[in-house]
Design a protein around this motif. Sequence first.
Motif, PDB file in Angstrom:
ATOM      1  N   UNK A  70     -48.263   8.755   1.709  1.00 48.96           N
ATOM      2  CA  UNK A  70     -47.067   9.007   2.523  1.00 48.96           C
ATOM      3  C   UNK A  70     -46.662   7.823   3.392  1.00 48.96           C
ATOM      4  N   UNK A  71     -47.630   7.207   4.053  1.00 50.32           N
ATOM      5  CA  UNK A  71     -47.300   6.055   4.906  1.00 50.32           C
ATOM      6  C   UNK A  71     -46.883   4.869   4.044  1.00 50.32           C
ATOM      7  N   UNK A  72     -47.538   4.703   2.884  1.00 46.13           N
ATOM      8  CA  UNK A  72     -47.132   3.634   1.966  1.00 46.13           C
ATOM      9  C   UNK A  72     -45.679   3.810   1.542  1.00 46.13           C
ATOM     10  N   UNK A  73     -45.254   5.055   1.333  1.00 46.53           N
ATOM     11  CA  UNK A  73     -43.861   5.316   0.967  1.00 46.53           C
ATOM     12  C   UNK A  73     -42.914   4.879   2.071  1.00 46.53           C
ATOM     13  N   UNK A  74     -43.268   5.176   3.312  1.00 47.91           N
ATOM     14  CA  UNK A  74     -42.414   4.784   4.438  1.00 47.91           C
ATOM     15  C   UNK A  74     -42.321   3.267   4.545  1.00 47.91           C
ATOM     16  N   UNK A  75     -43.443   2.571   4.362  1.00 47.23           N
ATOM     17  CA  UNK A  75     -43.438   1.113   4.442  1.00 47.23           C
ATOM     18  C   UNK A  75     -42.632   0.509   3.288  1.00 47.23           C
ATOM     19  N   UNK A  76     -42.784   1.060   2.088  1.00 44.71           N
ATOM     20  CA  UNK A  76     -41.986   0.583   0.959  1.00 44.71           C
ATOM     21  C   UNK A  76     -40.502   0.847   1.195  1.00 44.71           C
ATOM     22  N   UNK A  77     -40.194   1.995   1.764  1.00 43.77           N
ATOM     23  CA  UNK A  77     -38.797   2.305   2.084  1.00 43.77           C
ATOM     24  C   UNK A  77     -38.201   1.277   3.035  1.00 43.77           C
ATOM     25  N   UNK A  78     -38.998   0.908   4.048  1.00 45.30           N
ATOM     26  CA  UNK A  78     -38.506  -0.082   5.002  1.00 45.30           C
ATOM     27  C   UNK A  78     -38.185  -1.396   4.295  1.00 45.30           C
ATOM     28  N   UNK A  79     -39.043  -1.784   3.339  1.00 47.71           N
ATOM     29  CA  UNK A  79     -38.804  -3.016   2.584  1.00 47.71           C
ATOM     30  C   UNK A  79     -37.548  -2.903   1.724  1.00 47.71           C
ATOM     31  N   UNK A  80     -37.427  -1.769   0.997  1.00 51.49           N
ATOM     32  CA  UNK A  80     -36.266  -1.587   0.120  1.00 51.49           C
ATOM     33  C   UNK A  80     -34.980  -1.464   0.933  1.00 51.49           C
ATOM     34  N   UNK A  81     -35.035  -0.678   2.014  1.00 53.00           N
ATOM     35  CA  UNK A  81     -33.830  -0.458   2.815  1.00 53.00           C
ATOM     36  C   UNK A  81     -33.345  -1.730   3.487  1.00 53.00           C
ATOM     37  N   UNK A  82     -34.270  -2.617   3.864  1.00 55.39           N
ATOM     38  CA  UNK A  82     -33.867  -3.845   4.555  1.00 55.39           C
ATOM     39  C   UNK A  82     -33.411  -4.937   3.613  1.00 55.39           C
ATOM     40  N   UNK A  83     -33.856  -4.907   2.361  1.00 57.53           N
ATOM     41  CA  UNK A  83     -33.499  -5.967   1.415  1.00 57.53           C
ATOM     42  C   UNK A  83     -32.398  -5.545   0.444  1.00 57.53           C
ATOM     43  N   UNK A  84     -32.567  -4.398  -0.183  1.00 53.33           N
ATOM     44  CA  UNK A  84     -31.601  -3.953  -1.198  1.00 53.33           C
ATOM     45  C   UNK A  84     -30.466  -3.138  -0.587  1.00 53.33           C
ATOM     46  N   UNK A  85     -30.782  -2.354   0.450  1.00 55.23           N
ATOM     47  CA  UNK A  85     -29.813  -1.456   1.094  1.00 55.23           C
ATOM     48  C   UNK A  85     -29.132  -0.553   0.068  1.00 55.23           C
ATOM     49  N   UNK A  86     -29.899   0.290  -0.635  1.00 58.21           N
ATOM     50  CA  UNK A  86     -29.326   1.075  -1.736  1.00 58.21           C
ATOM     51  C   UNK A  86     -28.265   2.066  -1.306  1.00 58.21           C
ATOM     52  N   UNK A  87     -28.448   2.726  -0.159  1.00 55.28           N
ATOM     53  CA  UNK A  87     -27.483   3.736   0.266  1.00 55.28           C
ATOM     54  C   UNK A  87     -26.151   3.097   0.635  1.00 55.28           C
ATOM     55  N   UNK A  88     -26.204   1.908   1.262  1.00 51.33           N
ATOM     56  CA  UNK A  88     -24.963   1.214   1.607  1.00 51.33           C
ATOM     57  C   UNK A  88     -24.221   0.759   0.354  1.00 51.33           C
ATOM     58  N   UNK A  89     -24.955   0.331  -0.656  1.00 52.72           N
ATOM     59  CA  UNK A  89     -24.326  -0.128  -1.901  1.00 52.72           C
ATOM     60  C   UNK A  89     -23.860   1.030  -2.775  1.00 52.72           C
ATOM     61  N   UNK A  90     -24.620   2.142  -2.755  1.00 53.60           N
ATOM     62  CA  UNK A  90     -24.282   3.299  -3.593  1.00 53.60           C
ATOM     63  C   UNK A  90     -24.313   4.565  -2.730  1.00 53.60           C
ATOM     64  N   UNK A  91     -23.220   4.886  -2.035  1.00 54.58           N
ATOM     65  CA  UNK A  91     -23.196   6.075  -1.163  1.00 54.58           C
ATOM     66  C   UNK A  91     -23.520   7.373  -1.893  1.00 54.58           C
ATOM     67  N   UNK A  92     -23.348   7.391  -3.241  1.00 57.17           N
ATOM     68  CA  UNK A  92     -23.639   8.617  -3.992  1.00 57.17           C
ATOM     69  C   UNK A  92     -25.116   8.986  -3.940  1.00 57.17           C
TER      70      UNK A  92
END
Length: 380
Positions: A70-92
Amino acid sequence: MPDHAILDRMSEIVTHRRPRLRAIARHRPGRSPRGLVATLRTAAPGSALALAVACVATVVGRILPILGAPVAAVLLDALVASTVRPVARMPALAAGLRITGGSVLQIAVVLLGAQVSIAQVLHTGRQTLPVMLGTLVVALAGAWALGRALGVDRDLRTLIGVGTAICGASAIAAVTPVLRPGASRVAYALTTVFLFNVAAVVAFPPLGHLLGLSQHAFGVFAGTAVNDTSSVVAAATSYGREATDTAVVVKLTRALMIIPVSLGLAWLVGRPAWNRADGAGRPDGAAPRPRLRNLVPWFLLGFLALAILGSVWPLSPGVRSDLALAATFLITWALAAIGLSTDLRALRRAGVTPLLLGAALWLLVSASSLGLQALFLGLH
């Protein structure tokens, strides 16, 4: 036709058709088969992205057990959200992340009930109840008082307090559907609790030897003062086998505190809404007695039912282990969805104050666990 005749005729139609109108008002497209298929299609992209992150986090959690999936998921999310920003690029993606972070998390809480044996709870609870209840009160009261003094947001201080008081990520997962906090608050609370889990794994065994704690005493200490199950096992294993057995039972007994705490939070969260709705609808303004189904979240009833069922018809160790793995993976999947929705700017704006709250609560719970155990059970 005169105006008054038109009004009379409209009133007659509405009165005659009122049951039909009510049925139409109650209809929700999402509950029909076609609506369900549409919802699943909408949710698929975001849910699949969270699932991919959860799978990677599960592998990382097995490589680094002290970290946990679970904590690994949160840390990976922080990496993905800060670099790729998937929700900003694909609001769907947002709809699927929201649905996964809610429904999957609730199912995971139900499965956690399989890890609790009512017989073990009754046996262990008689001895350790003063320590468990004392540390619970200290953590929750400290979160409320210190959190207000430090100016920490209400939802965030509640999440940190519950995570510290009960069982880390599992407790935060259990109360998240009740509180419905922002994703950034959930991510911050998980990170804070995790940091002090690691600190406990490193610091508690040397502290136990320094204080001359017996195997049983250290097991009670680890079971009440360390949050996440994996961290409890990691801390107790380095102390001894008896300490590990005691710590695990105390920890699982402590997990049952999720139920009264979540029910209390559900009542506190729902009470203002009930009062507002009733004040607007009843001439006397008196608050009605809330319905039980509105007070008790379904997933907590499922948690308790599975715990009772597993106690009446004991599950085999293999089945219990499989359900534990399933619950952990579902929590990881749900937290991955929540983390991908996290507003990192909100985390930065929160600053270090919530971290200070987590540190203060960790010290308070550790000290109260040792103090209450010395008072009621003895340390040797």
